[in-house]
Design an enzyme around this catalytic site. Structure first.
Site, PDB file in Angstrom:
ATOM      1  N   PHE A   7       0.756  -1.049   0.100  1.00 11.81           N
ATOM      2  CA  PHE A   7       0.155  -0.049  -0.150  1.00 11.81           C
ATOM      3  C   PHE A   7       0.980   1.283   0.037  1.00 11.81           C
ATOM      4  CE2 PHE A   7      -2.044  -2.947   3.239  1.00 11.81           C
ATOM      5  CZ  PHE A   7      -2.487  -3.876   2.168  1.00 11.81           C
ATOM      6  N   CYS A   8       2.103   1.426  -0.651  1.00 15.11           N
ATOM      7  CA  CYS A   8       2.841   2.525  -0.813  1.00 15.11           C
ATOM      8  C   CYS A   8       3.173   2.988   0.670  1.00 15.11           C
ATOM      9  CB  CYS A   8       2.323   3.428  -1.457  1.00 15.11           C
ATOM     10  SG  CYS A   8       2.066   3.006  -3.348  1.00 15.11           S
TER      11      CYS A   8
END
Length: 796
Positions: free
Chosen positions: A411-412
């Site tokens: 998720f970055c």
């Protein structure tokens, strides 16, 4: 309301590891006083699936889009840099939008300025560029920071600034006057987009009080708050936090679903006099400049000074209608916050209550315990009944087939991922050196997850959405055993199968090649012997379709209409003929000397493969017209007519553009078993149960069928080690891992649920959905090896 009843009545058999959901007045309004069903029906008719990725982007309201479209039909938005009537009207709408966004954030134009940007990432970068960090200062960012915040370190490093990744709890020590090194920047998220953990917005005020700043000076520490995830489900109330952050980054589509091309950087006005001048200036940002002298005068108002070029005035006008719709539907962001909190508590309780029959947890939920505050984002991984992790990518694929939209990966957010998954920097760097990258299929490395699943909730999420998620997890994973396989649940015991019993009772039914990867297959004429080279079946997957500047071949998963391109090999003319609905036949030579070629590279399943572009406007235009996507044809010349027996090049794998091995084999019996399962599992009124899912749906190269009464048993092929076809020998390279592509109907190009959904429930080996087996040709006499329909099969 209904949610309150569920929270009070559905006590899990095993107490959850988190505190029980609160039962105060918050829950009484959690479904907007009973209006949620009506809200979903009228405002969100597009919610056909269980959408649980609101941290990625929430869903836009129908009234927002309708009102925006109506305004565009009656008004003429124009470039605000002009001075005519339409331009002035547009500028007024932009100015009003700034005021309304500030009111939404709990402040006013007296305290904050709104600089519109392309997105929250652009807002964060702009904040970093204008912060007057000194060379001996520091850039500090907390562990839970999004990649867009971590990326600021590259800008800071270029300026010689000291970089310091920290835990949020270290902020007090880091910002203490006793260790101040000069003007520095501190960045942190108001809400972690990995776990949902929240952090207070009063950090800037606390730091300001430490230094006792005045109107003539700015404290050494500047504070940037990434509010992109937080602002969608909680009020910012910036005026309630004393001095307030210097910068607040926001994203409009995270809050309203649209517009997607608009972010904002809120800048505290008392900080404006101390900002660093931007190095670049664009149209509209200067009041005067010369062409031949390095002289320019910047505009006095901070908004015009920092908004390079023409702002996205269409999206800013859309923002008005987003704010209107949000207020009309939900009354206030406080109501959304109450609802999001109640749904999150319910979801966490239900996920933690899931148990295998032996009492072990089905889900390992990250966070949502202790004294920390968490927002409507829940990250977790799924475990089998022995406590082993199940690959999150496999879970995501199954969720998609079940109509559930969630997120899988890291998720970055590298820091939070490392924290909750217990991954060290050294491990991540090692994974990268092995070719594992974010977004690929490597979800477990050494049986340890390198990412997670994330469900996140929005203003319109219902408890029924959560119930569907829980039902899916129970149905797919309760009592699942990773160390075994779905074979144990088949109506036969493969452990007692004697493969040699097949020696004279099976034969090749069909031989199929796929000259263009991911396009329709071509069945070799019955009785025709088809050559096998060291790369696989001749002409099989010798071509790929490529987009400009892309390393990855196009696939049916992304472009289903590729199934409509039907190939035919003209053996006598050594040409490939392509056919597609509504288009004339396209003839392509299979001799490399007849093609204009240009070397490039591509990747197939993370493997570097040489691809040579076929330079032909005629071919490219035909393909682009059929698929409505600009693309071109590429090939591997070694696999064509005169190159099939060229010397081996060790730089590239000894196979075509096939995924994992040279040849894919399936059996009629296994295919029929899946059809039977589909019929058994389908509801009486489910049209899926009447869909014919034959062996061609699995895109095989060889289809095997039984001879006589001694039938091949379903999935018996998974026990084979060697396969003899006629006089040729092939080694079994293992089962073929399947993806959603097998649920694209190869005749109509329509996306279906089956057979992947049923295989996912019934046919998993070591946690992976499989069907068919891979074969590699063995022996030194490949020049004389061939396969034809009717050839006998021997297996061992």
């Amino acid at each position: 309301m209904e949610l309150q009843k569920r929270l009070l009545a559905q006590q899990p058999a095993t107490p959850p590891s988190s505190p029980p959901a609160s039962t105060n007045g918050i829950l009484s309004a959690s479904d907007y006083n009973g209006r949620l069903d009506e809200i979903r029906r009228t405002e969100y008719p597009q919610l056909k699936t269980v959408f649980l990725d609101h941290t990625g982007s929430t869903v836009c309201a129908a009234s927002h889009i309708q009102a925006f479209a109506a305004e565009l039909m009656t008004q003429i938005p124009a470039n605000p840099h002009s001075r005519h009537v339409e331009s002035q009207w547009t500028q007024a709408r932009i100015d009003h939008a700034r005021d309304r966004l500030l009111a939404f954030a709990g402040t006013s134009a007296e305290r904050y300025a709104v600089v519109f940007t392309a997105n929250a990432t652009a807002a964060i970068r702009l904040a970093a560029e204008i912060t007057p960090i000194e060379q001996h200062g520091e850039f500090c960012y907390t562990r839970e920071s999004h990649t867009s915040v971590v990326g600021v370190r590259s800008l800071a490093a270029d300026q010689g600034v000291h970089l310091r990744p920290i835990e949020f709890t270290d902020i007090g020590e880091v910002t203490a006057p006793a260790r101040c090194r000069g003007t520095s920047l501190l960045a942190y998220p108001a809400q972690c987009n990995f776990s949902g953990q929240r952090f207070p917005l009063n950090v800037a005020d606390t730091v300001s009080k430490l230094y006792g700043s005045t109107s003539d000076t700015h404290v050494p520490w500047w504070v940037l708050v990434d509010a992109a995830a937080y602002a969608a489900s909680s009020p910012l109330r910036l005026d309630a936090h004393g001095a307030g952050p210097d910068f607040v980054a926001m994203s409009m589509y995270k809050i309203f679903g649209a517009p997607t091309g608009l972010g904002a950087l809120l800048i505290r006005r008392s900080s404006v006099p101390f900002l660093r001048t931007k190095r670049y200036f664009g149209g509209g940002t200067v009041a005067g400049l010369t062409f031949d002298q390095p002289w320019q005068v910047y505009r006095s108002d901070i908004e015009a000074r920092l908004e390079d070029g023409t702002v996205n005035f269409h999206d800013i006008i859309s923002l008005h209608h987003a704010l209107d719709a949000h207020a009309n539907i939900y009354d206030s962001i406080d109501m959304v916050a109450r609802h999001a909190r109640a749904v999150t508590e319910y979801a966490v309780r239900e996920l933690r209550a899931l148990r295998h029959r032996n009492g072990r947890l089905v889900c390992e939920v990250y966070g949502h315990t202790g004294e920390s505050v968490f927002g409507p984002t829940v990250a977790f991984n799924v475990k089998d009944r022995a406590g082993r992790y199940i690959g999150y990518m496999e879970v995501e694929r199954l969720a998609v087939m079940a109509g559930i939209s969630l997120r899988a990966g890291r998720f970055c957010n590298p820091g939070a991922a490392q924290k909750w998954l217990c991954l060290s920097a050294q491990e991540l760097m090692k994974h990268a050196s092995l070719g594992y990258v974010c977004g690929d299929d490597h979800d477990l490395v050494d049986d340890k997850p390198v990412g997670a699943l994330r469900v996140s909730f929005g203003a319109m999420t219902s408890i029924e959405d959560i119930d569907q998620l829980v039902k899916f997890l129970l149905y797919q994973f309760r009592d699942y055993n990773m160390s075994g396989s779905a074979i144990s649940r088949l109506p036969i015991d493969t452990m007692e199968i004697s493969p040699t019993a097949l020696s004279v009772n099976a034969q090749v039914d069909k031989v199929i090649i796929y000259p263009v990867k991911s396009c329709h297959g071509w069945t070799v004429p019955s009785g025709t012997s088809w050559p096998v080279t060291r790369h696989g079946l001749k002409y099989d997957r010798v071509f790929v379709l490529m987009r400009e500047h892309s390393l990855l071949p196009m696939q049916q998963k992304q472009v289903p209409n590729m199934a409509l391109i039907r190939p035919r090999v003209d053996i006598d003319k050594s040409t490939l003929v392509l056919d597609a609905p509504g288009h004339e036949l396209l003839e392509i030579s299979l001799r490399p000397e007849d093609l204009k070629l240009e070397t490039t590279e591509t990747q197939v399943c993370s493997t570097r493969v040489r691809a040579v572009r076929v330079r032909s406007d005629r071919i490219s235009l035909w393909l682009s017209s059929v698929l409505s996507v600009s693309c071109y044809l590429a090939c591997e010349p070694r696999l064509l007519e005169s190159g099939a027996n060229t010397p081996h090049n060790s730089c590239y794998p000894d196979k075509s553009f096939a995924n994992k091995a040279q040849i894919l084999m399936v059996t009629q019996e296994s295919s029929r078993q899946v059809e039977q399962w589909i019929a058994e599992d389908a509801a009486p009124d489910d049209a899926t149960s009447r869909i014919r899912v034959g062996p061609m749906q699995y895109r095989p190269n060889i289809i095997v069928k039984s001879l006589g009464t001694d039938m091949i048993k379903p999935f018996e092929e998974l026990k084979w080690k060697l396969v003899h076809i006629g006089g040729s020998r092939f080694a079994v390279a293992g089962p073929c891992r399947r993806c959603q592509m097998i649920s694209i109907d190869q005749e109509s190009a329509k996306k279906l649920k089956e057979p992947y959904a049923t295989l996912a429930r019934r046919m998993r080996v070591d946690g992976k959905v499989v069907f068919g087996i891979y074969l590699n040709a063995t022996g030194s006499l490949l020049s004389t090896t061939s396969i034809k329909s009717g050839a006998t099969i021997n297996a061992a």
